[in-house]
Design a protein around this motif. Structure first.
Motif, short mmCIF file in Angstrom:
data_model
loop_
_atom_site.label_atom_id
_atom_site.label_comp_id
_atom_site.label_asym_id
_atom_site.label_seq_id
_atom_site.Cartn_x
_atom_site.Cartn_y
_atom_site.Cartn_z
N ALA A 86 0.83 -1.21 0.00
CA ALA A 86 0.00 0.00 0.00
C ALA A 86 0.86 1.25 0.00
CB ALA A 86 -0.93 -0.01 1.21
N ALA A 87 1.97 1.24 0.75
CA ALA A 87 2.87 2.39 0.77
C ALA A 87 3.52 2.60 -0.59
CB ALA A 87 3.94 2.20 1.84
N ILE A 88 3.89 1.51 -1.25
CA ILE A 88 4.50 1.62 -2.58
C ILE A 88 3.48 2.20 -3.57
CG2 ILE A 88 5.51 0.32 -4.49
CD1 ILE A 88 6.50 -1.71 -2.34
N ARG A 89 2.22 1.79 -3.45
CA ARG A 89 1.19 2.33 -4.33
C ARG A 89 1.01 3.83 -4.10
NH1 ARG A 89 -1.88 -0.22 -8.22
NH2 ARG A 89 -3.21 1.32 -9.21
N ALA A 90 1.03 4.26 -2.83
CA ALA A 90 0.91 5.69 -2.53
C ALA A 90 2.05 6.47 -3.18
CB ALA A 90 0.88 5.90 -1.02
N LEU A 91 3.26 5.91 -3.12
CA LEU A 91 4.40 6.56 -3.77
C LEU A 91 4.18 6.66 -5.27
CD1 LEU A 91 7.34 7.61 -3.82
CD2 LEU A 91 8.06 5.21 -4.01
N ALA A 176 16.02 7.70 -6.49
CA ALA A 176 14.60 8.01 -6.73
C ALA A 176 14.43 8.99 -7.88
CB ALA A 176 13.98 8.58 -5.45
N GLY A 177 13.20 8.99 -8.43
CA GLY A 177 12.86 9.89 -9.51
C GLY A 177 11.76 9.30 -10.37
N ARG A 178 11.52 9.90 -11.53
CA ARG A 178 10.52 9.37 -12.46
C ARG A 178 10.99 8.04 -13.03
NH1 ARG A 178 11.45 14.06 -15.17
NH2 ARG A 178 11.62 12.93 -17.14
N GLY A 179 10.04 7.10 -13.18
CA GLY A 179 10.41 5.82 -13.75
C GLY A 179 9.25 4.86 -13.83
N ASP A 180 9.58 3.61 -14.07
CA ASP A 180 8.60 2.53 -14.24
C ASP A 180 8.24 1.96 -12.87
OD1 ASP A 180 7.09 0.35 -14.96
OD2 ASP A 180 8.66 -0.66 -16.10
N ALA A 181 6.97 2.06 -12.51
CA ALA A 181 6.50 1.57 -11.21
C ALA A 181 6.81 0.08 -11.03
CB ALA A 181 5.01 1.84 -11.06
N LEU A 182 6.74 -0.69 -12.11
CA LEU A 182 6.95 -2.13 -11.97
C LEU A 182 8.40 -2.48 -11.67
CD1 LEU A 182 4.54 -3.66 -14.63
CD2 LEU A 182 4.13 -2.95 -12.26
N LEU A 196 4.77 -12.12 -3.08
CA LEU A 196 4.22 -11.23 -4.11
C LEU A 196 2.72 -11.05 -3.94
CD1 LEU A 196 4.61 -9.54 -6.65
CD2 LEU A 196 4.47 -11.65 -8.00
N ASP A 197 1.99 -12.11 -3.65
CA ASP A 197 0.53 -11.98 -3.47
C ASP A 197 0.19 -11.05 -2.32
OD1 ASP A 197 0.13 -13.69 -5.58
OD2 ASP A 197 -0.29 -15.45 -4.35
N ASP A 198 0.94 -11.13 -1.21
CA ASP A 198 0.70 -10.23 -0.08
C ASP A 198 0.95 -8.78 -0.48
OD1 ASP A 198 0.13 -12.40 1.64
OD2 ASP A 198 2.26 -12.66 2.11
N VAL A 199 2.03 -8.54 -1.20
CA VAL A 199 2.35 -7.18 -1.63
C VAL A 199 1.24 -6.64 -2.52
CG1 VAL A 199 3.96 -5.76 -2.96
CG2 VAL A 199 4.83 -7.54 -1.44
N LEU A 200 0.78 -7.47 -3.46
CA LEU A 200 -0.25 -7.02 -4.39
C LEU A 200 -1.60 -6.82 -3.70
CD1 LEU A 200 0.58 -9.11 -7.57
CD2 LEU A 200 1.22 -6.77 -7.02
N ALA A 201 -1.82 -7.53 -2.59
CA ALA A 201 -3.06 -7.31 -1.82
C ALA A 201 -3.12 -5.87 -1.32
CB ALA A 201 -3.14 -8.29 -0.65
N GLY A 202 -1.96 -5.31 -0.97
CA GLY A 202 -1.92 -3.93 -0.54
C GLY A 202 -1.77 -2.95 -1.68
N TYR A 203 -1.06 -3.36 -2.72
CA TYR A 203 -0.75 -2.47 -3.84
C TYR A 203 -1.97 -2.23 -4.73
CZ TYR A 203 1.84 -0.40 -7.73
OH TYR A 203 2.31 0.46 -8.71
N GLY A 204 -2.72 -3.29 -4.99
CA GLY A 204 -3.90 -3.15 -5.85
C GLY A 204 -3.69 -3.77 -7.22
#
Length: 260
Positions: A86-91, A176-182, A196-204
């Motif tokens: 979820a924090a990564i998604r917010a970023l 850090a900077g502009r780039g590819d989220a993946l 990975l599944d746990d991370v994606l549960a928060g990321y979306g």
């Protein structure tokens, strides 16, 4: 009396810990300036800047503990990994900064780096040619246009601190900077595909897993020689060479990845 702990050190920069203070020494003044600026812009918790006198940046220690490290044990619960997602998604949803980060290198530059590193890995006898060729085919899946996001650029699990199911801070913003989220998602889950599944549960949603795997391969191929030359061990269990073997069908994740 507090002791001086060397957290990480190589020819570009070093981080020391003295009690509750981290001292980061970076030979590149512009990179350190950018790190301080970008930390002030991100919508996720970061360490408090205690003082900054180039080439040294002093940061307060974060509560909690890192999620773990590549090739080593992890400390986070599934909820902790989801909170990190979820924090990564917010970023990634934040307005991208003007600076192009490590995750924003052009396709042309990445292809050149991959050609050069692949050739050197084989010529130096670090990896067999067949493994490099197979991994390169996987890595080429990252060569596509991407929407620019605010990226960390070196989002290893050792850089994300959690306390239970709460992210207490993210460190090391020098890339850090502009780039590819993946690229960030791949760096974060490199060697820890089981989370990975746990991370994606928060990321979306909206994550192309084939591209994540491609970044696993690309990042590993580009890192092996540098790591070996700077006192790290990419051949350790669960680290970069194992990741390349897993992705090309030689390791324990092969069956799961083929079904993903």
């Amino acid at each position: 009396m507090d002791e001086v702990e060397v957290v990480v050190a190589h020819s570009e920069r070093a981080t020391l810990r003295v009690g509750g203070v981290f001292l980061k020494v970076d030979a590149d003044r512009a990179r350190l300036d950018a790190e301080v600026e970008l930390m002030s812009l991100v919508p996720v918790p970061t360490p408090e800047v205690l003082w900054y006198r180039p080439p040294v940046l002093a940061l307060a220690a974060l509560p909690g503990a890192p999620l773990g490290r590549l090739g080593g044990p992890v400390t986070g619960s599934p909820a902790g990994w989801a909170a990190a997602g979820a924090a990564i998604r917010a970023l990634h949803d934040a307005p991208p900064p003007p600076r192009v980060g490590r995750a924003g290198r052009s396709i042309e530059r990445l292809a050149e780096e991959l050609d050069s590193e692949g050739g050197r890995l084989v010529a130096d006898g670090l990896l067999p040619a067949a493994l490099v060729a197979r991994a390169r085919r996987v890595a080429e899946g990252a060569f596509r246009p991407w929407p620019e996001a605010f990226t960390h650029g070196d989002l290893q699990i050792a850089h994300v601190f959690v306390d239970g199911d709460r992210v207490t801070g993210v460190i090391d913003w020098s890339e850090a900077g502009r780039g590819d989220a993946l690229y960030d998602l791949a760096t974060f889950t490199l060697g820890h595909e089981e989370h990975l599944d746990d991370v994606l549960a928060g990321y979306g949603t909206g994550v192309d897993l084939d591209v994540v795997r491609a970044w696993w391969a690309l990042r590993s191929l580009l890192a092996v020689r540098w790591l070996a030359e700077n006192g790290f061990d990419p051949f350790a269990p669960g680290c970069e060479v194992d990741v390349l073997k897993f992705l090309t069908g030689e390791g324990r994740w092969a069956d799961r990845l083929s079904r993903g």
